[in-house]
Design an enzyme around this catalytic site. Structure first.
Site, PDB file in Angstrom:
ATOM      1  N   TYR A 113       0.722  -1.259  -0.456  1.00  0.00           N
ATOM      2  CA  TYR A 113      -0.242  -0.258  -0.017  1.00  0.00           C
ATOM      3  C   TYR A 113       0.746   1.518   0.290  1.00  0.00           C
ATOM      4  O   TYR A 113       1.625   1.410   0.945  1.00  0.00           O
ATOM      5  CB  TYR A 113      -0.694  -0.150   1.141  1.00  0.00           C
ATOM      6  CG  TYR A 113      -2.112  -0.623   1.213  1.00  0.00           C
ATOM      7  CD1 TYR A 113      -3.241  -0.544   0.076  1.00  0.00           C
ATOM      8  CD2 TYR A 113      -1.724  -2.855   1.340  1.00  0.00           C
ATOM      9  CE1 TYR A 113      -4.131  -1.798   0.526  1.00  0.00           C
ATOM     10  CE2 TYR A 113      -2.830  -3.409   2.054  1.00  0.00           C
ATOM     11  CZ  TYR A 113      -3.907  -2.901   1.437  1.00  0.00           C
ATOM     12  OH  TYR A 113      -5.247  -3.737   1.165  1.00  0.00           O
ATOM     13  N   PRO A 114       0.784   1.815  -1.015  1.00  0.00           N
ATOM     14  CA  PRO A 114       1.904   2.837  -1.102  1.00  0.00           C
ATOM     15  C   PRO A 114       1.438   4.568  -0.122  1.00  0.00           C
ATOM     16  O   PRO A 114       0.970   5.468  -0.560  1.00  0.00           O
ATOM     17  CB  PRO A 114       0.965   4.159  -1.887  1.00  0.00           C
ATOM     18  CG  PRO A 114      -0.318   3.325  -2.695  1.00  0.00           C
ATOM     19  CD  PRO A 114      -0.538   2.703  -2.301  1.00  0.00           C
ATOM     20  N   LYS A 115       1.483   3.998   1.591  1.00  0.00           N
ATOM     21  CA  LYS A 115       1.126   4.926   2.330  1.00  0.00           C
ATOM     22  C   LYS A 115       1.551   5.926   2.720  1.00  0.00           C
ATOM     23  O   LYS A 115       3.625   4.983   3.147  1.00  0.00           O
ATOM     24  CB  LYS A 115       0.429   4.213   4.089  1.00  0.00           C
ATOM     25  CG  LYS A 115      -0.592   2.643   3.471  1.00  0.00           C
ATOM     26  CD  LYS A 115      -1.685   1.956   4.228  1.00  0.00           C
ATOM     27  CE  LYS A 115      -2.448   1.624   4.077  1.00  0.00           C
ATOM     28  NZ  LYS A 115      -3.098   1.211   5.666  1.00  0.00           N
ATOM     29  N   VAL A 116       1.616   6.899   3.278  1.00  0.00           N
ATOM     30  CA  VAL A 116       2.671   7.911   3.662  1.00  0.00           C
ATOM     31  C   VAL A 116       1.627   8.557   4.956  1.00  0.00           C
ATOM     32  O   VAL A 116       0.482   8.646   4.977  1.00  0.00           O
ATOM     33  CB  VAL A 116       2.980   9.370   2.877  1.00  0.00           C
ATOM     34  CG1 VAL A 116       4.109   8.214   1.626  1.00  0.00           C
ATOM     35  CG2 VAL A 116       2.176   9.750   2.117  1.00  0.00           C
TER      36      VAL A 116
END
Length: 248
Positions: A113-116
């Site tokens: 998941y491209p989480k920030v």
């Protein structure tokens, strides 16, 4: 600590992991979804092959997690892009911002998941469901939808949130080159839709260099939904290896 003990610990730090070793169960996960039409050239610039784009659409979502095993409550916002792979239709997760570090670390390390980190919120204000996303002290997105104007068929709501999901997993090596670079796929199957609504909606995106949601500009709002669910996320499976055969 013996080498075999080290191999059984898959998190960082070694003795104080950033997230719980559990499969999270989401209870009362509340979605605000706004689907909008955008610039097709802007989409082509961010969606990786071999995924294919059909209509130039984006789904902006804000998700308020009522309770999550291992993490507790938190809120998340981001963009998903309708795509297809070998005839299978799904969504490519382009960006995700959330206010919970364990969920961020787990999403990136265990999955793809491209989480920030960011500061999203989902509230009700004077008859409108309001979803926002801030980066630092600056607003980068505001979505509004008429609060519970019309019931949405729960089968349609389920279909909206259970499409296959594609993500890009990249792990850099110590030489600056990618050590892992894969397109992966997952799907939510264990889901109970508790409420589902639709209504009029608006979406504003504001330019920010570190949260570039506005690079996919809003040209027309197509639809909106407000959904409350219980669900469990499945694991991921690789569907394309970008490094296979590279350099050969």
């Amino acid at each position: 600590m013996r080498a075999e003990d080290v191999r059984q610990r898959l998190t960082t730090p070694l003795t104080g992991p950033a997230y719980a070793p559990t499969v999270p169960r989401f209870t009362d996960r509340e979605y605000l979804n706004v689907v909008y039409r955008t610039d097709p050239d802007a989409l082509r610039a961010v969606v990786p092959e071999p995924l294919r784009i059909g209509e130039p659409l984006v789904r902006f979502e804000v998700m308020k997690m009522g309770d999550v095993t291992g993490y507790g409550p938190y809120t998340e916002a981001g963009q998903a892009i309708p795509v297809s792979l070998e005839g299978e239709h799904g969504e490519y997760l382009h960006a995700m911002y959330l206010d919970n570090f364990p969920a961020t670390a787990s999403g990136r390390e265990v999955s793809a998941y491209p989480k920030v980190l960011g500061s999203p919120s989902l509230t009700v204000d004077s008859g409108a469901l309001v979803g926002t996303l801030d980066h630092g002290s600056l607003r980068v997105a505001t979505a509004t939808m008429g609060y519970k104007h019309h019931e949405l068929d729960r089968r349609e709501a389920r279909a909206q949130i259970t499409v296959p999901t594609f993500m890009l997993k990249t792990v850099p090596g110590y030489d600056g080159l990618p050590r892992v670079q894969e397109l992966v796929r997952t799907r939510i199957t264990d889901v109970t839709v508790k409420e589902a609504w639709t209504g009029p909606a608006r979406l504003q995106l504001f330019a920010h260099v570190l949260a570039p949601l506005a690079d996919l500009p809003v040209l027309e709002v197509v639809s909106a939904s407000h959904i409350v669910t219980d669900l469990t996320l499945n694991g991921v499976e690789p569907v394309h290896d970008y490094l296979k055969g590279a350099g050969s």
